[in-house]
Design a protein around this motif. Structure first.
Motif, mmCIF file in Angstrom:
data_model
loop_
_atom_site.group_PDB
_atom_site.id
_atom_site.type_symbol
_atom_site.label_atom_id
_atom_site.label_comp_id
_atom_site.label_asym_id
_atom_site.label_seq_id
_atom_site.Cartn_x
_atom_site.Cartn_y
_atom_site.Cartn_z
ATOM 1 N N LEU A 274 0.723 -1.088 -0.115
ATOM 2 C CA LEU A 274 0.189 -0.079 -0.002
ATOM 3 C C LEU A 274 1.209 1.044 -0.209
ATOM 4 O O LEU A 274 0.487 2.441 -0.857
ATOM 5 N N ALA A 275 2.241 0.986 0.195
ATOM 6 C CA ALA A 275 3.110 2.104 0.710
ATOM 7 C C ALA A 275 4.702 1.658 0.766
ATOM 8 O O ALA A 275 4.762 0.541 1.788
ATOM 9 N N MET A 276 5.282 2.516 -0.381
ATOM 10 C CA MET A 276 6.506 2.141 -0.263
ATOM 11 C C MET A 276 7.179 3.005 -0.423
ATOM 12 O O MET A 276 7.589 4.033 -1.121
ATOM 13 N N ALA A 277 8.289 3.466 0.980
ATOM 14 C CA ALA A 277 8.928 5.227 0.663
ATOM 15 C C ALA A 277 10.591 4.656 1.307
ATOM 16 O O ALA A 277 10.616 4.242 1.792
ATOM 17 N N ASN A 278 10.753 5.892 0.795
ATOM 18 C CA ASN A 278 12.552 6.162 0.753
ATOM 19 C C ASN A 278 13.286 7.009 0.564
ATOM 20 O O ASN A 278 12.741 8.046 0.678
ATOM 21 N N GLN A 279 13.762 7.185 1.917
ATOM 22 C CA GLN A 279 14.844 8.423 1.794
ATOM 23 C C GLN A 279 16.151 8.243 1.887
ATOM 24 O O GLN A 279 16.693 7.270 2.237
ATOM 25 N N PRO A 280 17.274 8.550 1.091
ATOM 26 C CA PRO A 280 16.530 9.875 0.641
ATOM 27 C C PRO A 280 16.001 9.888 -0.606
ATOM 28 O O PRO A 280 16.055 8.987 -1.522
ATOM 29 N N SER A 281 15.316 10.282 -1.357
ATOM 30 C CA SER A 281 14.832 10.304 -2.660
ATOM 31 C C SER A 281 15.194 11.574 -3.590
ATOM 32 O O SER A 281 16.031 11.940 -3.116
ATOM 33 N N TYR A 282 14.887 11.776 -4.650
ATOM 34 C CA TYR A 282 15.054 12.689 -6.031
ATOM 35 C C TYR A 282 13.737 12.740 -6.426
ATOM 36 O O TYR A 282 12.585 12.181 -6.524
ATOM 37 N N ASN A 283 13.974 14.583 -7.507
ATOM 38 C CA ASN A 283 12.798 13.964 -7.796
ATOM 39 C C ASN A 283 12.798 13.582 -9.789
ATOM 40 O O ASN A 283 13.881 14.392 -10.262
ATOM 41 N N PRO A 284 11.949 13.008 -9.905
ATOM 42 C CA PRO A 284 12.660 12.760 -11.288
ATOM 43 C C PRO A 284 12.172 13.564 -12.209
ATOM 44 O O PRO A 284 12.095 12.802 -13.510
ATOM 45 N N ASN A 285 11.132 14.575 -12.004
ATOM 46 C CA ASN A 285 10.746 15.457 -12.812
ATOM 47 C C ASN A 285 12.000 16.566 -13.227
ATOM 48 O O ASN A 285 11.848 18.353 -14.582
ATOM 49 N N ASN A 286 13.227 16.514 -12.512
ATOM 50 C CA ASN A 286 13.858 17.429 -12.293
ATOM 51 C C ASN A 286 15.388 17.030 -12.115
ATOM 52 O O ASN A 286 15.640 16.785 -10.863
ATOM 53 N N LEU B 200 21.318 15.283 -9.678
ATOM 54 C CA LEU B 200 20.614 14.422 -8.298
ATOM 55 C C LEU B 200 21.816 13.284 -8.389
ATOM 56 O O LEU B 200 23.049 12.663 -9.304
ATOM 57 N N ASP B 201 21.818 12.743 -7.054
ATOM 58 C CA ASP B 201 22.687 12.303 -6.031
ATOM 59 C C ASP B 201 22.059 10.611 -6.639
ATOM 60 O O ASP B 201 21.189 10.505 -6.396
ATOM 61 N N PRO B 202 23.060 10.217 -6.704
ATOM 62 C CA PRO B 202 23.177 8.887 -7.304
ATOM 63 C C PRO B 202 22.174 7.783 -6.251
ATOM 64 O O PRO B 202 21.227 6.590 -6.343
#
Length: 574
Positions: A271-283, A287-289
């Protein structure tokens, strides 16, 4: 008067006889003209009758073109149809360098419209001077591209394409993945379901002039087939909550990162899967790999004490430990082989439920060492550890449960309290579906299911229910997991605190804090795993940093899912 003269006039002269060579030349010229006319007539017949098809093909090859029709990439949505990934129409501007003008005035206007430096543009034109194609700017908005085309610079053309847009941004980035500039999946589910999402490009026949400009659109040879839509098991409302609370916890504890997995206890749907760190796929500029990694699925770690309820299920099924079993854990430490096992404190005599409530390593070790068979690691394998979850996600972790041939007594004991094996957060959540479903483990799914799946009975129902009741006692006032309480709902859970492995063994001051919870206990609906990686604040225990995250996420989720409270009013237990 001469004889040639007659009365009243002069007798006309006779024409001189024709030269024989003149007759020959005349005949030759006549024949040549006739032959030429014959050849011309033959060539006309040849061109219009015999070689008509060949010439038609050659002519068409110089003006007819088959242009691709881009296929619309399928949309990715959450379980309720809310968009998570969509394709929007864009325009790519390209040029034939050989047709571009040498006039600097036009090139200056073109460079300004492209937002490029004139020198840079000239350098690229020179680089591709021997080619008939070069990109000027890719994936522009139709309005911006039209401003360039309105300049009517010779050799400049446009073609339609699609660009991927992710409305949720960084919230669900690692699960969805990204596409490249050609709209092909490169990471995550975009890559896993590339063939389904991509569709089939079409073809159309057009007439173009020698400069490649469109003269007329003739016909569609093959219609473009749009890609299929993908409906995920994710609930975007719960995803936002999980991401928000995880981000706050990571920031507050100055941690390296963390992950949250929330699973439907009845179906195994994520139902949910969150991670940190993340990134903005639109920009993706800068980007940090590290943000690309879906830690919940591709990273593994030693689970520590959150594994103890699962190990306890194997111990209980032997029948050797009845409900009244008591284990002496004094003096709070014990030697096995050349290693010392410790509890946080000297807990003395503990029941089986007390071992889980106090998270006693010594209690678990003493129970495990009474077994003659490797039942605990066998149970781990039955619960999916050491195996791929089978979601199809690229790079999903398998983890490891060591082979029994290499176990010593200390290793055997360590497996019972969560060391010596490696698991992912997703595998943990999946394993706990067996505790929540009377021993029946549900297969993991990232896609929405139209009907409940067939589970696998891996734990005896009475044992699974007994372990769930033990975990219920773990989350109550006075315990290390009390911060996992959810007002109005009963919670069964387990904390864990694990040392991280460094370059020279276990690090002294680097930990992972974990919590696994099932709620509500009376009718389990959600299973949530929280892991905070390497907190640098004052607290690092799972009960202090991961349990509160569970409480906030689970409380909000239960209300959104409209799950009725099962905690009696005024009950202070949970």
């Amino acid at each position: 008067m001469s004889r040639e003269q007659t009365r009243g006039g002069v007798t006309p002269r006779r024409p001189p006889p024709m030269d024989p060579m003149g007759k020959v030349r005349y005949v030759v010229m006549l024949l040549l003209v006739l032959i030429a006319m014959g050849l011309l007539a033959g060539r006309i017949v040849d061109l219009h009758v015999i070689d008509r098809n060949f010439l038609q093909v050659q002519g068409n090859a110089r003006i007819l073109r088959t242009d691709p029709i881009p296929a619309h990439r399928g949309m990715i949505t959450d379980r309720h149809g809310d968009p998570l990934a969509v394709s929007t129409p864009v325009v790519t501007v390209w040029a034939n360098p050989q047709d571009l003008p040498e006039d600097d005035v036009q090139l200056v206007l073109l460079a300004q419209a492209l937002g490029q430096d004139l020198g840079q543009l000239k350098s690229r034109i020179e680089k591709y001077s021997d080619h008939e194609f070069m990109y000027l700017r890719r994936r522009m908005t139709p309005e911006a591209a039209q401003e360039i085309l309105d300049l009517r610079v010779p050799g400049v053309h446009a073609r339609e394409e699609y660009k991927r847009y992710y409305p949720a941004g960084e919230v669900v980035a690692q699960l969805l993945g990204v596409t490249n500039v050609d709209d092909q999946g490169q990471e995550g589910l975009e890559l896993a379901y590339q063939s389904w999402l991509a569709g089939q490009p079409g073809k159309r026949r057009v007439i173009k002039d020698r400069r490649g400009r469109l003269v007329r659109d003739l016909e569609v040879v093959q219609e473009a087939q749009p890609g299929g839509d993908l409906v995920l098991s994710i609930d975007q409302r719960l995803q936002y909550i999980a991401y928000r609370e995880l981000k706050v916890a990571v920031d507050e504890n100055d941690a390296d990162g963390g992950t949250v997995v929330m699973m439907d206890a009845r179906t195994g749907e994520v139902l949910a899967m969150a991670n940190q760190p993340s990134y903005n796929p639109n920009n993706r500029a800068g980007l940090d790999p590290a943000g690309l990694r879906n830690q919940a699925m591709v990273d593994v770690f030693e689970p520590g004490s959150v594994i103890k309820p699962l190990a306890m299920s194997a111990l209980l099924e032997t029948g050797r430990f009845p409900p009244g079993t008591v284990v002496d854990t004094s003096p709070g430490w014990m030697r096995i082989d050349s290693y010392t096992i410790r509890d946080v404190s000297n807990n003395g005599q503990l029941t089986l439920a007390g071992i889980l409530r106090k998270s006693s390593n010594i209690g678990m070790a003493k129970l495990t060492l009474q077994l003659d068979e490797p039942l605990v690691p066998q149970r781990y394998r039955e619960l999916g550890f050491g195996q791929a979850p089978g979601t199809g996600f690229p790079g999903e972790a398998v983890g490891e449960v060591p082979s029994p041939q290499v176990w010593s007594s200390s290793q055997w004991a360590a497996l019972s309290y969560g060391y010596g094996l490696s698991v992912s957060a997703l595998q943990l959540a999946s394993a706990y579906t067996a505790i929540a479903n009377h021993g029946e483990r549900m297969p993991t799914s990232l896609l929405r299911l139209n009907q409940p799946p067939q589970g696998q009975q891996v734990i005896r129902p009475d044992v699974a229910d007994r372990v769930l009741a033990m975990m219920d006692e773990v989350v109550e006032p006075g315990t290390g997991a009390r911060r996992a309480e959810v007002p109005g709902y009963t919670v069964a859970g387990k904390t864990g605190t694990v040392r991280k492995i460094g370059d020279a063994g276990y690090a002294q001051n680097a930990y992972r804090g974990l919590f696994v919870g099932i709620t509500p206990v009376s009718d389990p609906r959600i299973i949530t795993v929280v892991m905070i990686d390497h907190p640098r604040g004052d607290a690092y225990y799972g009960g202090a940093i991961a349990a509160p995250v569970f409480s906030r996420i689970a409380g909000s989720a239960l209300r959104i899912l409209d799950v009725p409270p099962d905690q009696p009013a005024g009950d202070e237990g949970h």
